[in-house]
Design an enzyme around this catalytic site. Sequence first.
Site, PDB file in Angstrom:
ATOM      1  N   GLU A 164      -9.728  -1.874   5.180  1.00  0.00           N
ATOM      2  CA  GLU A 164     -10.026  -0.727   6.288  1.00  0.00           C
ATOM      3  C   GLU A 164     -11.848  -1.921   6.976  1.00  0.00           C
ATOM      4  O   GLU A 164     -12.077  -2.611   5.614  1.00  0.00           O
ATOM      5  CB  GLU A 164     -11.086  -0.194   6.189  1.00  0.00           C
ATOM      6  N   ASP A 179       1.261  -1.496  -0.080  1.00  0.00           N
ATOM      7  CA  ASP A 179       0.017   0.086   0.236  1.00  0.00           C
ATOM      8  C   ASP A 179       1.314   1.516   0.033  1.00  0.00           C
ATOM      9  O   ASP A 179       2.165   0.874   0.079  1.00  0.00           O
ATOM     10  CB  ASP A 179      -1.131   0.053   0.990  1.00  0.00           C
ATOM     11  N   ASP A 232      -7.969  -1.934  14.333  1.00  0.00           N
ATOM     12  CA  ASP A 232      -9.756  -2.223  13.412  1.00  0.00           C
ATOM     13  C   ASP A 232      -8.828  -3.628  13.077  1.00  0.00           C
ATOM     14  O   ASP A 232     -10.693  -4.078  12.377  1.00  0.00           O
ATOM     15  CB  ASP A 232      -9.682  -0.985  13.275  1.00  0.00           C
ATOM     16  N   HIS A 258      -7.062  -4.173   9.854  1.00  0.00           N
ATOM     17  CA  HIS A 258      -6.665  -4.213   9.002  1.00  0.00           C
ATOM     18  C   HIS A 258      -5.644  -4.677   8.597  1.00  0.00           C
ATOM     19  O   HIS A 258      -4.648  -5.223   9.168  1.00  0.00           O
ATOM     20  CB  HIS A 258      -7.328  -2.828   8.407  1.00  0.00           C
TER      21      HIS A 258
HETATM   22  C1  GLP Z   1      -0.473   1.209   8.280  1.00  0.00           C
HETATM   23  C2  GLP Z   1      -0.535  -0.464   6.866  1.00  0.00           C
HETATM   24  C3  GLP Z   1      -0.743  -1.929   7.609  1.00  0.00           C
HETATM   25  C4  GLP Z   1       0.496  -2.148   9.126  1.00  0.00           C
HETATM   26  C5  GLP Z   1      -0.649  -1.761   9.796  1.00  0.00           C
HETATM   27  C6  GLP Z   1       0.107  -1.639  11.045  1.00  0.00           C
HETATM   28  O1  GLP Z   1      -2.032   0.871   8.780  1.00  0.00           O
HETATM   29  N1  GLP Z   1      -1.121  -0.282   6.176  1.00  0.00           N
HETATM   30  O2  GLP Z   1       0.128  -2.675   6.727  1.00  0.00           O
HETATM   31  O3  GLP Z   1      -0.382  -3.554   9.854  1.00  0.00           O
HETATM   32  O4  GLP Z   1      -0.289  -0.401   9.852  1.00  0.00           O
HETATM   33  O5  GLP Z   1       0.707  -0.578  11.760  1.00  0.00           O
HETATM   34  P1  GLP Z   1       2.223  -0.966  12.978  1.00  0.00           P
HETATM   35  O6  GLP Z   1       2.509  -2.136  12.830  1.00  0.00           O
HETATM   36  O7  GLP Z   1       2.824  -0.064  12.536  1.00  0.00           O
HETATM   37  O8  GLP Z   1       1.094  -1.260  14.129  1.00  0.00           O
END
Ligand code: GLP
Length: 242
Positions: free
Chosen positions: A142, A67, A135, A137
Amino acid sequence: MKIITVKNSDIAGIKSADIVMDCIKKKKKFVLGLATGGTMIPFYESLSRLINNKKIDVSSVKTFNLDEYVGIDRNNEKSYFYFMNKHFFSKVGISRDNINFLNGNAKNLKLECKNYEKKIAKDRIDLQILGIGRDGHIGFNEPGSDLKSKTREVILLDATRKDNSRFFNGKIGKVPKKALTVGIETIMKSKKIILLAFGKNKAGIVHRFLHGSIDKNIPASFLKKHRDLTVILDREAANELD
Ligand code: GLP
């Protein structure tokens, strides 16, 4: 599904890097699906260390990132492209031509997503590494995302923008409202999936994801239909599991 719980995120980084490295060594033109976020940092640290210490030739490994934010230039230090360069690409010898990334600044975002989807379909991802949002995702799919979703532009929920504001000096207003993400169907086509979750902040969602039913309000729950899913947790993230 395989669930591995280890003491802390550093050990989880080593464990996941070991699994990924074993897979890379077995196939010449390996296709690796990559993710961003704080969870991924110990993984990239361990993987780049392994690649360099063991002098593994990764020039022909192809990567696809999940992404990218819309409207942020890839040279901007808040972009996911910048994150990947800093934590992984700059440290290992993957050929630049083999690095695939969604361009959140493309003139025609629909076309950008369509072309990315086509490229992934052509190469087929051997192993996709994933984090999970609080949440549920995955990528930027989402809650409410469909199992059949493909690469597309999405609107980020306030909860996600709030969580990610720590990468934007704590200012939610600075977090883009839109992003491009590979879809759930696209992720599910990967041959192997590894999901990482660390820390007490993730304990609640890890419990809902693993113990709850398959539900589009927890996009990660679709992964339980995949035939080769490994979940690697640290003790804190596994704290609410039975
Ligand atoms: C972002 C990314 C996800 C990731 C999520 C969790 O939203 N798009 O791919 O899994 O954050 O992030 P973190 O590892 O910083 O908790």
